[in-house]
Design an enzyme around this catalytic site. Structure first.
Site, PDB file in Angstrom:
ATOM      1  N   GLY A 136      33.034 -23.655  65.168  1.00 51.06           N
ATOM      2  CA  GLY A 136      32.345 -22.530  65.774  1.00 51.06           C
ATOM      3  C   GLY A 136      33.282 -21.699  66.639  1.00 51.06           C
ATOM      4  CB  SER A 137      32.541 -19.556  69.551  1.00 46.14           C
ATOM      5  OG  SER A 137      31.599 -18.756  68.867  1.00 46.14           O
ATOM      6  CB  THR A 138      36.092 -24.181  69.969  1.00 50.92           C
ATOM      7  OG1 THR A 138      36.015 -24.699  68.636  1.00 50.92           O
ATOM      8  CG2 THR A 138      34.922 -24.714  70.792  1.00 50.92           C
ATOM      9  CG  PHE A 139      39.025 -21.214  64.626  1.00 48.53           C
ATOM     10  CD1 PHE A 139      40.004 -22.175  64.444  1.00 48.53           C
ATOM     11  CD2 PHE A 139      39.144 -20.025  63.904  1.00 48.53           C
ATOM     12  CE1 PHE A 139      41.076 -21.980  63.582  1.00 48.53           C
ATOM     13  CE2 PHE A 139      40.199 -19.812  63.030  1.00 48.53           C
ATOM     14  CZ  PHE A 139      41.172 -20.797  62.870  1.00 48.53           C
ATOM     15  CE  LYS A 140      33.435 -16.195  68.338  1.00 48.19           C
ATOM     16  NZ  LYS A 140      32.207 -15.864  69.094  1.00 48.19           N
TER      17      LYS A 140
END
Length: 501
Positions: free
Chosen positions: A221-225
């Site tokens: 999810g958004s941790t990859f941002k």
């Protein structure tokens, strides 16, 4: 008459030759395999005649041996029970060793070449030889916090993992997988009891034997941002650069729009990169990822540790616990061109992106440590049976430098904003600088979302103390916020007891 006798003689000589060859094969080629076989009863008796060394965490034995009156003299016991199970593994009689018990078997059993001096000394003194002691890097308080907070999480998640690393050294401060298991029944000297205990765990659909912290890969999810933000900072974007955003965006090659988690998140046409990270703006990062290109995103992920297949966590000088490789996945059309719809989804940690909790902790540890990513390890020290001699002390090793110090500093500032002003508020710790990034990842249409949080804690001087990743599998609404809360508790415990002793 002579011809048939000669033929019989030749056959007998060939058979004797084959028998001789087989005996040599067994003695010289297969000897070690047979000697160490779990089914070799004489070896088992000999193995259990010598007291196996302790495995310790924070000065407390979490794996030890006690004397019995049975055929096998010593019984392996695990006072830490399920809390340390996925680190320690287990030492069974008729099953394969697992965990640190397997990785450091020779030293614990007293068979290591390093301990030959101790064995010779015992021959002269008449003392019974024992196994060496393995001291782990774990923080007792951080491990306990990770175990109890995961087990008692407030969203009812049944599966998950947490791992904490000292960013300066790579020392693992906590490593917990949920659900866990009690390793004590697996070490039983009664073979039927140990086999029954193993079969029950092995057949459990919740997979309690699986080390999710090291071996589970799920969409982050958004941790990859944070990976995408790092790539952007290296390609002309700054914290204050305005990037396209908006309430919804449809990639050029897809009719499926990408939207934000809530309508209040970056509804304006453009936002700064800082705001996009703070508020976790899907539309902003989807467009940013397409602008940067698939090759740039994949390469930056690789520099952080994605795609590495040979990383182990244990003793820095040799193998340790195996890990799964994190992947960015396929972002191509059948003709080899970039699939921009897949790239947009990948840029927000969906599509085929898969990450282990270990990789999440390694990403954030590098950012906390001015861009230097240290190799993670669990074995801090190896001590002689009498504890007077140290045969090994971990010397931290730099694994790679995925970002330069200035990029790391910009990422830290944006992640601190997430905790102070955005979705990671529950990770805050009074008196310390905490940064992080939440992530909510779709699991399947009929299943709840996964909840993630990656974060770090710095002291008042800016020195990194702990870097943590928490994953709650199929946690549903509030999962990422709960992961942030748990991470805050683990980092708070690591501040009180950093481990590595």
């Amino acid at each position: 008459m002579n011809a048939p006798l000669r033929r019989v003689g030749v056959v007998v000589m060939v058979l004797f030759g084959l028998l001789f060859a087989n005996l040599n094969w067994v003695q010289f080629q297969k000897a070690d395999e047979y000697r160490t076989s779990d089914y070799n009863g004489r070896v088992q008796v000999a193995d259990y005649k010598r007291k196996r060394g302790n495995i310790e965490a924070g000065g407390t034995a979490v794996a030890t041996s006690k004397e019995t009156t049975g055929k096998l003299k010593f019984l392996r016991t695990y006072p830490g029970g399920a809390e340390y199970a996925h680190v320690l593994g287990y030492k069974p009689v008729n099953l394969a060793d697992k965990g640190i018990e397997q990785v450091e078997d020779d030293f614990l059993a007293g068979n290591s070449d390093q301990l030959i001096g101790d064995r010779i000394k015992d021959m002269f003194t008449g003392d019974e030889s024992g196994g060496g002691n393995v001291l782990l890097s774990l923080s007792k308080k951080a491990q306990n916090a990770a175990y109890n907070q995961l087990r008692n999480n407030q969203v009812g998640a049944k599966r998950g993992a947490a791992i904490a690393i000292d960013p300066r050294t790579g020392a693992v401060q906590a490593l917990v997988s949920m659900p866990s298991f009690d390793p004590n029944p697996l070490a039983s000297h009664t073979g039927s009891e140990a086999a029954a205990a193993f079969n029950k765990l092995d057949q459990d659909p919740a997979e309690p034997l699986k080390n999710r912290a090291l071996a589970e890969t799920l969409p982050p999810g958004s941790t990859f941002k944070i990976v995408v933000a790092a790539a952007a900072l290296e390609n002309g974007v700054t914290k204050t650069t305005q990037i396209p955003a908006g309430p919804s965006w449809t990639p050029p090659t897809s009719g499926t729009p990408i939207s934000n988690a809530e309508q209040s998140i970056c509804p304006q046409p453009k936002v700064t990169l800082l705001t996009a990270v703070t508020d976790s703006c899907n539309t902003g990062f989807a467009q940013l990822g397409v602008r940067l290109g698939a090759d740039t995103i994949k390469e930056k992920a690789r520099q952080f540790g994605f795609e590495q297949e040979d990383l182990t966590v244990g003793h820095l000088g040799k193998n340790g616990l195996p890990t799964a490789a994190s992947r960015t996945g396929d972002i191509q059309n059948p003709d080899g061109t970039t699939d921009e719809a897949a790239l947009a989804q990948s840029s927000i940690g969906q599509n085929n992106v898969r990450m282990t909790p270990l990789e999440g902790a390694m990403i954030v540890s590098a950012i906390a440590n001015s861009g230097r990513q240290m190799r993670p390890y669990l074995v801090q020290q190896l001590l002689a049976p009498d504890r007077t001699t140290s045969y090994y002390t971990a010397k931290p090793q730099e694994l790679r430098q995925p970002v330069e110090p200035q990029v790391a500093a910009d990422l830290r500032e944006m992640m601190v904003s997430v905790v102070q002003n955005g979705t990671g508020r529950k990770a805050a710790i009074s008196g310390y600088t905490v940064g992080g990034k939440t992530g909510t990842a779709q699991s399947a249409p009929d299943r709840p979302d996964h909840g993630w949080f990656i974060g770090f804690a710095l002291d008042k001087n800016g020195t990194p103390i702990s870097a943590v990743c928490v994953m709650l599998e199929q946690a549903g609404p509030g999962g990422s916020g709960e992961a942030a809360r748990i991470a805050g508790q683990i980092m708070k415990a690591a501040i009180a007891d950093p481990g590595g002793r």
